[in-house]
Design an enzyme around this catalytic site. Structure first.
Site, mmCIF file in Angstrom:
data_model
loop_
_atom_site.group_PDB
_atom_site.id
_atom_site.type_symbol
_atom_site.label_atom_id
_atom_site.label_comp_id
_atom_site.label_asym_id
_atom_site.label_seq_id
_atom_site.Cartn_x
_atom_site.Cartn_y
_atom_site.Cartn_z
ATOM 1 N N TYR A 255 2.460 -0.950 -0.207
ATOM 2 C CA TYR A 255 1.371 -0.184 -0.814
ATOM 3 C C TYR A 255 0.441 0.395 0.247
ATOM 4 O O TYR A 255 -0.777 0.218 0.202
ATOM 5 C CB TYR A 255 0.593 -1.074 -1.796
ATOM 6 C CG TYR A 255 1.359 -1.355 -3.057
ATOM 7 C CD1 TYR A 255 1.303 -0.497 -4.132
ATOM 8 C CD2 TYR A 255 2.174 -2.485 -3.161
ATOM 9 C CE1 TYR A 255 2.030 -0.729 -5.296
ATOM 10 C CE2 TYR A 255 2.907 -2.725 -4.307
ATOM 11 C CZ TYR A 255 2.828 -1.853 -5.375
ATOM 12 O OH TYR A 255 3.552 -2.089 -6.509
ATOM 13 N N TYR B 180 2.348 -7.836 -14.853
ATOM 14 C CA TYR B 180 3.020 -7.296 -13.663
ATOM 15 C C TYR B 180 4.340 -8.035 -13.499
ATOM 16 O O TYR B 180 4.381 -9.268 -13.526
ATOM 17 C CB TYR B 180 2.168 -7.469 -12.406
ATOM 18 C CG TYR B 180 2.909 -7.053 -11.152
ATOM 19 C CD1 TYR B 180 3.020 -5.715 -10.808
ATOM 20 C CD2 TYR B 180 3.532 -8.001 -10.344
ATOM 21 C CE1 TYR B 180 3.729 -5.324 -9.681
ATOM 22 C CE2 TYR B 180 4.246 -7.616 -9.211
ATOM 23 C CZ TYR B 180 4.343 -6.279 -8.889
ATOM 24 O OH TYR B 180 5.045 -5.891 -7.788
ATOM 25 N N ASP C 154 8.491 -14.775 -17.099
ATOM 26 C CA ASP C 154 8.474 -14.411 -15.687
ATOM 27 C C ASP C 154 7.633 -15.440 -14.946
ATOM 28 O O ASP C 154 6.412 -15.368 -14.919
ATOM 29 C CB ASP C 154 7.888 -13.004 -15.537
ATOM 30 C CG ASP C 154 7.758 -12.564 -14.083
ATOM 31 O OD1 ASP C 154 7.971 -13.403 -13.183
ATOM 32 O OD2 ASP C 154 7.419 -11.387 -13.853
ATOM 33 N N LYS D 269 9.796 -16.142 -5.310
ATOM 34 C CA LYS D 269 8.689 -16.487 -4.415
ATOM 35 C C LYS D 269 8.844 -17.859 -3.760
ATOM 36 O O LYS D 269 9.470 -17.987 -2.722
ATOM 37 C CB LYS D 269 7.358 -16.345 -5.143
ATOM 38 C CG LYS D 269 6.956 -14.889 -5.404
ATOM 39 C CD LYS D 269 5.528 -14.779 -5.839
ATOM 40 C CE LYS D 269 5.123 -13.335 -6.156
ATOM 41 N NZ LYS D 269 5.057 -12.472 -4.978
#
Length: 431
Positions: free
Chosen positions: A20, A148, A249, A278
């Site tokens: 980003y 997200y 998620d 992760k």
């Protein structure tokens, strides 16, 4: 090779896109030479206490001897082998461990490359499941506002289309449905009206919906919000009622981060499909997993295709699997629950003074997640060097200044981290 030199940093600025970031006005970079425990050592000799655990993942700290040993031992056998037609012990034992650890009913494991890919896999599983059941019209997803789920195209389509990071892609993404974000706070009350709109959408659209995808209990990059376990229980019941699959998620929340081994456990529910990533490898390398029920796996396999239509090149990479297995062993051996409870207590105490600041809208903590929410966004270019000057690594986004420390962080380092966060917030108030 140690840390980057001046010429390398100039090349980085001119040629390398960071997450980003802009290539016209690149963000400030802080070159790292090494990392150990909870500390990042910069090339200029400064050491920073890492409050981010490299985006939730490095739960055991950097340069962990047991994880290092697992990597060394595996790389001497084989670093990779294709998973098509071949198998190996690291993948088998990792999958066995995941089936044992995850909520009841999740018995089939698909090993993927990254969190975003695990979401893509979950979406494809849901679509292929209903296709195999003779209902190809059930192919849309319903997601939550402020959610997200990743940066690839399928994952982007189920992220919040307005408040998320992917609004400019809205014209080319699959058009999904979105329910309001869960409003009841984690420790607050619950009323039927809190989930009424989700029920209305399911009632109206269940004939075209394959699955509801959500982040259980903790909405991460969409707002760092914590919501009621009862809301999640009711969502599970509605999915059953309207025959819509539930995808959890748990990429950010899995493996203890929220105070439970999996955030679904706060509500005592099992999803039909679960995404993990992760912290799976303790932050050593990329690896993810998508788990599903036996009924979903059997239905897909009995469908017209005769198989699940996905297979990454580096699926079940033996090196990553071996490290992941050791990471999960370390969670159990090091009593992750006590570690996270201690971190939670330290975050609550250390961040509380920020609540009195006029610029601060809220301070909230759950498990090893601490959040200071401001009324106005912070400038990353301005605030990142301020944290580095305080000797800590904290990377805010938008109005959120948050941390998710490694579970091994000492009380003294945690105090240094939270004190620095409050001090920077105070300094921003004075500017």
């Amino acid at each position: 090779m140690h840390g980057p030199d001046t010429e390398q940093l100039a090349f980085d600025s001119q040629h390398i896109w960071h997450p980003y970031s802009s290539m016209i006005n690149p963000p400030p970079m802080f070159p790292v030479e090494s990392a150990s425990g909870v500390r990042l050592r910069l090339t200029d000799g400064r050491e920073l206490i890492d409050g981010m655990a490299s985006w939730w993942s490095v739960v055991h700290g950097y340069n962990h001897p047991a994880l290092n040993q697992a990597a060394h031992e595996q790389i001497d056998r084989m670093s990779h082998v294709m998973f098509g037609g071949l198998t190996h012990s690291p993948a088998i034992e990792l999958s066995r461990k995941l089936v044992e650890m995850t909520p009841e009913g999740l018995e089939r494991v698909f090993l993927a490359d990254s969190g975003s890919v695990s979401v893509e896999v979950a979406l494809k599983m849901a679509i292929q499941y209903w296709h195999a059941r003779g209902k190809p019209e059930k192919h849309r997803m319903i997601s939550l506002r402020n959610g997200y789920h990743g940066d690839t195209f399928g994952a982007m389509s189920v992220c919040d289309p307005v408040n998320g990071m992917h609004e400019l892609f809205s014209g080319v993404l699959a058009q999904q449905l979105f329910a309001p974000r869960p409003e009841p706070p984690f420790d607050g009350g619950f009323a039927a009206t809190d989930i009424a709109e989700l029920e209305r959408l399911l009632d109206q659209h269940h004939g075209e919906l394959a699955a509801l995808i959500l982040e259980p209990i903790v909405q991460g990059a969409g707002g760092m919000r914590f919501y009621s376990p009862e809301w999640l229980r009711q969502a599970r019941a509605l999915c059953d009622q309207y025959k819509v699959l539930l995808i959890a998620d748990e990429i950010a929340t899995g493996f203890g981060r929220s105070g439970e081994l999996f955030a679904c456990n706060h509500a005592g529910i099992s999803p039909d499909i679960m995404c993990l990533g992760k912290a799976l490898t303790g932050g050593y390398m990329t690896l993810a997993a998508t788990l599903a029920t036996a009924e979903i796996a059997h239905t897909i396999s009995a469908g017209g295709a005769g198989c699940f239509m996905h297979g990454p090149t580096f699926m079940a990479n033996p090196l990553a699997c071996a490290v992941a297995l050791e990471s999960l062993n370390q969670l159990e051996q090091q009593d992750w629950h006590s570690q996270v409870q201690r971190i939670e207590s330290g975050l609550k105490q250390g961040l509380e003074p920020a609540r009195a600041l006029t610029s601060v809208a809220d301070v909230r903590v759950l498990g090893a997640i601490g959040v200071i929410e401001r009324h106005e966004p912070v400038s990353l270019a301005q605030v990142q060097p301020m944290f580095v000057d305080q000797g800590v690594w904290v990377r805010p986004f938008g109005r959120l200044v948050y941390v998710m420390p490694a579970y091994i962080m000492s009380d003294a380092d945690l105090t240094t981290l939270t004190t620095a966060m409050v001090a920077v917030m105070q300094e921003l108030d004075r500017l």
